[in-house]
Enzyme design. Structure first.
Site, PDB file in Angstrom:
ATOM      1  N   VAL A  11       0.777  -1.192  -0.116  1.00 12.37           N
ATOM      2  CA  VAL A  11       0.064  -0.078   0.209  1.00 12.37           C
ATOM      3  C   VAL A  11       0.917   1.341  -0.033  1.00 12.37           C
ATOM      4  O   VAL A  11       0.619   2.335  -0.923  1.00 12.37           O
ATOM      5  CB  VAL A  11      -0.892   0.048   1.196  1.00 12.37           C
ATOM      6  CG1 VAL A  11      -1.511   1.437   1.466  1.00 12.37           C
ATOM      7  CG2 VAL A  11      -1.928  -1.209   0.916  1.00 12.37           C
ATOM      8  N   THR A 121      -5.253  -0.529   7.375  1.00 14.65           N
ATOM      9  CA  THR A 121      -6.855  -1.008   7.692  1.00 14.65           C
ATOM     10  C   THR A 121      -6.650  -1.190   9.394  1.00 14.65           C
ATOM     11  O   THR A 121      -5.834  -1.934   9.783  1.00 14.65           O
ATOM     12  CB  THR A 121      -7.107  -2.526   7.045  1.00 14.65           C
ATOM     13  OG1 THR A 121      -7.121  -2.160   5.849  1.00 14.65           O
ATOM     14  CG2 THR A 121      -8.231  -2.923   7.425  1.00 14.65           C
ATOM     15  N   PHE A 155      -8.651   0.887  -0.820  1.00 14.64           N
ATOM     16  CA  PHE A 155      -9.336  -0.092  -1.464  1.00 14.64           C
ATOM     17  C   PHE A 155      -8.580  -0.786  -2.625  1.00 14.64           C
ATOM     18  O   PHE A 155      -9.240  -1.502  -3.424  1.00 14.64           O
ATOM     19  CB  PHE A 155     -10.848   0.578  -1.949  1.00 14.64           C
ATOM     20  CG  PHE A 155     -11.466   0.820  -0.775  1.00 14.64           C
ATOM     21  CD1 PHE A 155     -12.102   0.068   0.139  1.00 14.64           C
ATOM     22  CD2 PHE A 155     -11.568   2.290  -0.452  1.00 14.64           C
ATOM     23  CE1 PHE A 155     -13.043   0.437   1.077  1.00 14.64           C
ATOM     24  CE2 PHE A 155     -12.559   2.707   0.651  1.00 14.64           C
ATOM     25  CZ  PHE A 155     -13.047   1.549   1.394  1.00 14.64           C
ATOM     26  N   LYS A 157      -6.650  -3.127  -5.177  1.00 15.21           N
ATOM     27  CA  LYS A 157      -6.525  -4.627  -5.433  1.00 15.21           C
ATOM     28  C   LYS A 157      -5.101  -4.971  -5.482  1.00 15.21           C
ATOM     29  O   LYS A 157      -4.694  -4.344  -6.791  1.00 15.21           O
ATOM     30  CB  LYS A 157      -7.491  -5.022  -6.360  1.00 15.21           C
ATOM     31  CG  LYS A 157      -8.972  -4.745  -5.834  1.00 15.21           C
ATOM     32  CD  LYS A 157      -9.749  -5.575  -7.051  1.00 15.21           C
ATOM     33  CE  LYS A 157      -9.843  -4.806  -8.744  1.00 15.21           C
ATOM     34  NZ  LYS A 157     -10.534  -3.481  -8.646  1.00 15.21           N
ATOM     35  N   ILE A 256     -18.283 -14.277  -7.057  1.00 16.29           N
ATOM     36  CA  ILE A 256     -19.034 -15.658  -6.820  1.00 16.29           C
ATOM     37  C   ILE A 256     -18.467 -16.687  -7.700  1.00 16.29           C
ATOM     38  O   ILE A 256     -19.142 -17.741  -7.756  1.00 16.29           O
ATOM     39  CB  ILE A 256     -20.606 -15.458  -7.233  1.00 16.29           C
ATOM     40  CG1 ILE A 256     -21.038 -15.073  -8.762  1.00 16.29           C
ATOM     41  CG2 ILE A 256     -21.429 -14.432  -6.251  1.00 16.29           C
ATOM     42  CD1 ILE A 256     -22.185 -15.216  -9.449  1.00 16.29           C
ATOM     43  N   TYR A 257     -17.214 -16.513  -7.962  1.00 19.86           N
ATOM     44  CA  TYR A 257     -16.519 -17.575  -8.575  1.00 19.86           C
ATOM     45  C   TYR A 257     -16.170 -18.773  -7.532  1.00 19.86           C
ATOM     46  O   TYR A 257     -15.508 -18.645  -6.635  1.00 19.86           O
ATOM     47  CB  TYR A 257     -15.340 -17.130  -9.534  1.00 19.86           C
ATOM     48  CG  TYR A 257     -15.013 -17.859 -10.526  1.00 19.86           C
ATOM     49  CD1 TYR A 257     -15.433 -17.353 -11.724  1.00 19.86           C
ATOM     50  CD2 TYR A 257     -14.373 -19.165 -10.906  1.00 19.86           C
ATOM     51  CE1 TYR A 257     -15.505 -17.911 -12.905  1.00 19.86           C
ATOM     52  CE2 TYR A 257     -14.166 -19.933 -11.738  1.00 19.86           C
ATOM     53  CZ  TYR A 257     -14.446 -19.226 -12.953  1.00 19.86           C
ATOM     54  OH  TYR A 257     -14.310 -19.878 -14.362  1.00 19.86           O
ATOM     55  N   GLY A 263      -7.345 -15.952   0.055  1.00 18.13           N
ATOM     56  CA  GLY A 263      -6.078 -15.841   0.896  1.00 18.13           C
ATOM     57  C   GLY A 263      -5.833 -14.415   0.951  1.00 18.13           C
ATOM     58  O   GLY A 263      -6.763 -13.582   0.651  1.00 18.13           O
ATOM     59  N   CYS A 266      -5.738  -9.478   3.509  1.00 18.93           N
ATOM     60  CA  CYS A 266      -6.450  -8.660   3.851  1.00 18.93           C
ATOM     61  C   CYS A 266      -7.901  -9.585   3.994  1.00 18.93           C
ATOM     62  O   CYS A 266      -8.050  -9.430   5.411  1.00 18.93           O
ATOM     63  CB  CYS A 266      -7.060  -7.511   2.453  1.00 18.93           C
ATOM     64  SG  CYS A 266      -5.892  -6.301   2.298  1.00 18.93           S
TER      65      CYS A 266
HETATM   66  N1  NAD Z   1      -1.871  -5.263   0.505  1.00 22.18           N
HETATM   67  C1  NAD Z   1      -3.286  -4.611   0.159  1.00 22.18           C
HETATM   68  O1  NAD Z   1      -3.868  -5.256  -0.909  1.00 22.18           O
HETATM   69  C2  NAD Z   1      -3.994  -3.826   1.066  1.00 22.18           C
HETATM   70  C3  NAD Z   1      -5.102  -3.200   0.484  1.00 22.18           C
HETATM   71  C4  NAD Z   1      -5.701  -2.489   1.263  1.00 22.18           C
HETATM   72  C5  NAD Z   1      -5.280  -2.059   2.691  1.00 22.18           C
HETATM   73  N2  NAD Z   1      -4.328  -2.874   3.198  1.00 22.18           N
HETATM   74  C6  NAD Z   1      -4.027  -2.534   4.467  1.00 22.18           C
HETATM   75  O2  NAD Z   1      -2.717  -1.656   4.468  1.00 22.18           O
HETATM   76  C7  NAD Z   1      -1.931  -1.890   5.481  1.00 22.18           C
HETATM   77  C8  NAD Z   1      -0.633  -2.102   4.985  1.00 22.18           C
HETATM   78  O3  NAD Z   1      -0.546  -3.454   4.220  1.00 22.18           O
HETATM   79  P1  NAD Z   1       0.960  -3.961   3.099  1.00 22.18           P
HETATM   80  O4  NAD Z   1       0.039  -4.999   2.360  1.00 22.18           O
HETATM   81  O5  NAD Z   1       1.134  -2.546   2.373  1.00 22.18           O
HETATM   82  O6  NAD Z   1       1.679  -4.311   4.198  1.00 22.18           O
HETATM   83  P2  NAD Z   1       3.215  -4.706   4.087  1.00 22.18           P
HETATM   84  O7  NAD Z   1       3.627  -5.672   5.304  1.00 22.18           O
HETATM   85  O8  NAD Z   1       3.456  -5.052   2.478  1.00 22.18           O
HETATM   86  O9  NAD Z   1       4.062  -3.345   4.350  1.00 22.18           O
HETATM   87  C9  NAD Z   1       4.240  -2.933   5.825  1.00 22.18           C
HETATM   88  C10 NAD Z   1       5.557  -2.180   5.742  1.00 22.18           C
HETATM   89  O10 NAD Z   1       5.442  -1.474   6.899  1.00 22.18           O
HETATM   90  C11 NAD Z   1       6.996  -1.249   7.078  1.00 22.18           C
HETATM   91  N3  NAD Z   1       7.138  -0.877   8.923  1.00 22.18           N
HETATM   92  C12 NAD Z   1       6.579  -1.560   9.893  1.00 22.18           C
HETATM   93  N4  NAD Z   1       6.857  -0.904  11.135  1.00 22.18           N
HETATM   94  C13 NAD Z   1       7.223   0.361  10.500  1.00 22.18           C
HETATM   95  C14 NAD Z   1       7.674   1.467  11.118  1.00 22.18           C
HETATM   96  N5  NAD Z   1       7.456   1.861  12.466  1.00 22.18           N
HETATM   97  N6  NAD Z   1       8.207   2.539  10.393  1.00 22.18           N
HETATM   98  C15 NAD Z   1       8.271   2.440   9.094  1.00 22.18           C
HETATM   99  N7  NAD Z   1       7.725   1.338   8.425  1.00 22.18           N
HETATM  100  C16 NAD Z   1       7.470   0.359   9.493  1.00 22.18           C
HETATM  101  C17 NAD Z   1       7.349  -2.646   7.188  1.00 22.18           C
HETATM  102  O11 NAD Z   1       8.693  -2.765   7.135  1.00 22.18           O
HETATM  103  C18 NAD Z   1       6.899  -3.183   5.886  1.00 22.18           C
HETATM  104  O12 NAD Z   1       7.539  -2.837   4.823  1.00 22.18           O
HETATM  105  C19 NAD Z   1      -2.467  -3.048   6.237  1.00 22.18           C
HETATM  106  O13 NAD Z   1      -3.242  -2.408   7.387  1.00 22.18           O
HETATM  107  C20 NAD Z   1      -3.313  -3.603   5.302  1.00 22.18           C
HETATM  108  O14 NAD Z   1      -4.654  -4.408   5.903  1.00 22.18           O
HETATM  109  C21 NAD Z   1      -3.734  -3.650   2.332  1.00 22.18           C
END
Ligand code: NAD
Length: 442
Positions: A11, A121, A155, A157, A256-257, A263, A266
């Site tokens: 993100v 999130t 949001f 993907k 609905i697939y 997995g 999220c």
């Molecule tokens: N991946 C998705 O598709 C998606 C979509 C929407 C929302 N989200 C939400 O967004 C958030 C992040 O998800 P993600 O998939 O990007 O996570 P991720 O694990 O890919 O990345 C998180 C990053 O934060 C860094 N980090 C942790 N603590 C830190 C700190 N104190 N200072 C600086 N960096 C720090 C980690 O080293 C890591 O690189 C989550 O809450 C997730 O639920 C993710």
């Protein structure tokens, strides 16, 4: 606008790159020194279509910078995004330690008015905790600096993240004052040129919106998977049922697939975190717990079919696996069905030879690194040589029209377990495959 994005994961990196693309001055911060060093060398740590080009272009032009120095980045920002992980804690709740650690750093570092944006999130009430943590750090410093905390759930993907970010269906902002709302509107206006898709609301509703969206999508998947299990037992074909219901515009075809479970980073954690929030507030969720339970069982549907066919002793058997990522167009394997399926089969003595266009390194170095019964190849045909059957787990496009003559020639026998219902069963039988899929009685 000068912006810091704390957390340079899926993100944070996508958000940073897209804001930079619009001309903002972005500093992406991470505590992972290796990640930041690689990014500075132009090595992108994740696979996401279009991301590499955008990051490199903006890094070169100076609109996008990478650092581990959160303090300086925050001190120089007008907006600071918190985009760190919120993994599942032991009791199913979202673990807020990373978010609150960042909030503390913000309080320790900010020099001027700052809009602090929760993009991670996070459960309802987190904005209050973030505000209190920042204020406590400011109080310790003995300074009085104005700031606002807003909620801006993401949001996007994975697999279409750039597209989703650049052309969002909606931008949800939860805020409790107009000044912060106006700054966020200015920031997002370039992403909504054709039509304003800015949805302002109160902070708690914004926090709840993200969980509700993910829980709704997960519910559709688990519902359909439950229907697939019923179809299989009564002798119906879930693929035909899907067509029959999707044509109703109130239902629609998306999500609905039927398949071998969802997995990713999220749905699994967010459904459980929302259920935990409900329980914390004295409400016993019925649907959310069922969604999770159905999905847990669904990840075993394909391995069960393999066991029903080959027996519980799989010593001496080799299975070719197509797809490891939790979905196509990403290398993300968090909570991927492939992990469950592969570990179940190797626990019974099977050998696995796996191929995924992008996720091999994730499996080898992380998610399946302790499983000595898995080998990897770099082509979808190489994994088939002398395998007892093929198992499709992730529906990458390159698996949609394989050369089935070649597949048959390479496999020991033409047995195909399709966890994503990619093909027509009758047709597969006609061309000589013993073909198993989800939700169809064979
Ligand atoms: N991946 C998705 O598709 C998606 C979509 C929407 C929302 N989200 C939400 O967004 C958030 C992040 O998800 P993600 O998939 O990007 O996570 P991720 O694990 O890919 O990345 C998180 C990053 O934060 C860094 N980090 C942790 N603590 C830190 C700190 N104190 N200072 C600086 N960096 C720090 C980690 O080293 C890591 O690189 C989550 O809450 C997730 O639920 C993710």
């Amino acid at each position: 606008m000068k912006i810091s994005v704390i957390g340079t994961g899926y993100v944070g990196l996508v958000s940073g790159a897209c804001f930079a693309q619009m001309g903002n001055s972005i500093t992406c911060v991470d505590i992972d020194e290796k990640k930041i060093a690689s990014l500075e060398e132009g090595i992108i740590p994740i696979y996401e279509p279009g991301l590499e080009e955008m990051v490199l272009e903006n890094y070169k032009s100076g609109t996008l910078a990478f650092t581990t120095d959160a303090k300086t980045a925050i001190a120089n920002s007008r907006i600071c995004f918190i985009a760190v992980g919120t993994p599942m804690g032991e009791d199913g709740s979202a673990d807020l330690q990373y978010v609150l650690a960042v909030a503390k750093t913000i309080g320790e570092s900010m020099e001027d008015y700052l809009v602090v944006v929760d993009k991670s999130t996070v459960p309802v009430g987190t904005a209050d905790k973030v505000r209190d943590t920042i204020q406590a750090a400011l109080d310790t410093r003995g300074v009085d600096i104005e700031f606002d905390v807003v909620s801006n759930p993401e949001f996007l993907k994975e697999g279409a993240a750039i597209q989703d970010f650049m052309r969002p269906d909606r931008v949800v902002i939860g805020a409790d004052n107009q000044k912060a709302l106006d700054i966020m509107h200015d920031l997002y206006a370039p992403f909504m040129k054709t039509r304003d898709r800015f949805i302002a609301m109160d902070i708690k509703s914004a926090e709840m919106t993200k969980y509700t969206a993910n829980a709704m999508l997960a519910t559709k998947i688990s519902f359909m998977n439950e229907i697939s299990n019923i179809c299989e037992r009564v002798g119906a074909d879930v693929n035909q049922v899907r067509n029959g219901i999707g044509s109703d515009s109130r239902i629609g075809y998306s999500f609905i697939y039927p398949g071998c479970g969802y997995g990713g980073s999220c749905f699994p954690k967010d459904v459980q975190a929302l259920a935990k929030t409900a329980k914390d507030y004295g409400y016993e969720p019925k649907i959310l717990d069922a969604v999770e339970a159905v999905n847990y069982a669904q990840k075993k549907v394909i391995s069960t079919k393999v066991i029903n066919h080959f027996g519980t002793d799989l010593k001496g058997k080799t299975f070719a696996v197509w797809g490891l990522a939790f979905k196509p167009e990403t290398d993300d394997m968090r909570e991927a069905s492939a992990i469950t399926i592969i570990n179940e089969l190797t626990a019974l003595g099977a050998e696995i030879v796996a191929y995924d266009p992008k996720a091999r390194h994730e499996a080898e170095n992380h998610y399946l690194k302790d499983n000595d019964n898995v080998r990897y190849e770099d082509s979808k045909y190489d994994v088939l040589k002398n395998a007892d059957a093929l198992i499709l787990v992730t529906e990458w496009q390159e698996f949609r029209s394989p050369d089935f003559d070649e597949v048959k020639k390479l496999l020991k026998s033409p047995i195909f377990f399709d966890g994503r219902n990619q093909f027509d069963k009758k047709r597969m039988n006609e061309i000589g495959f013993e073909y198993y899929q989800v939700g169809v009685n064979v």
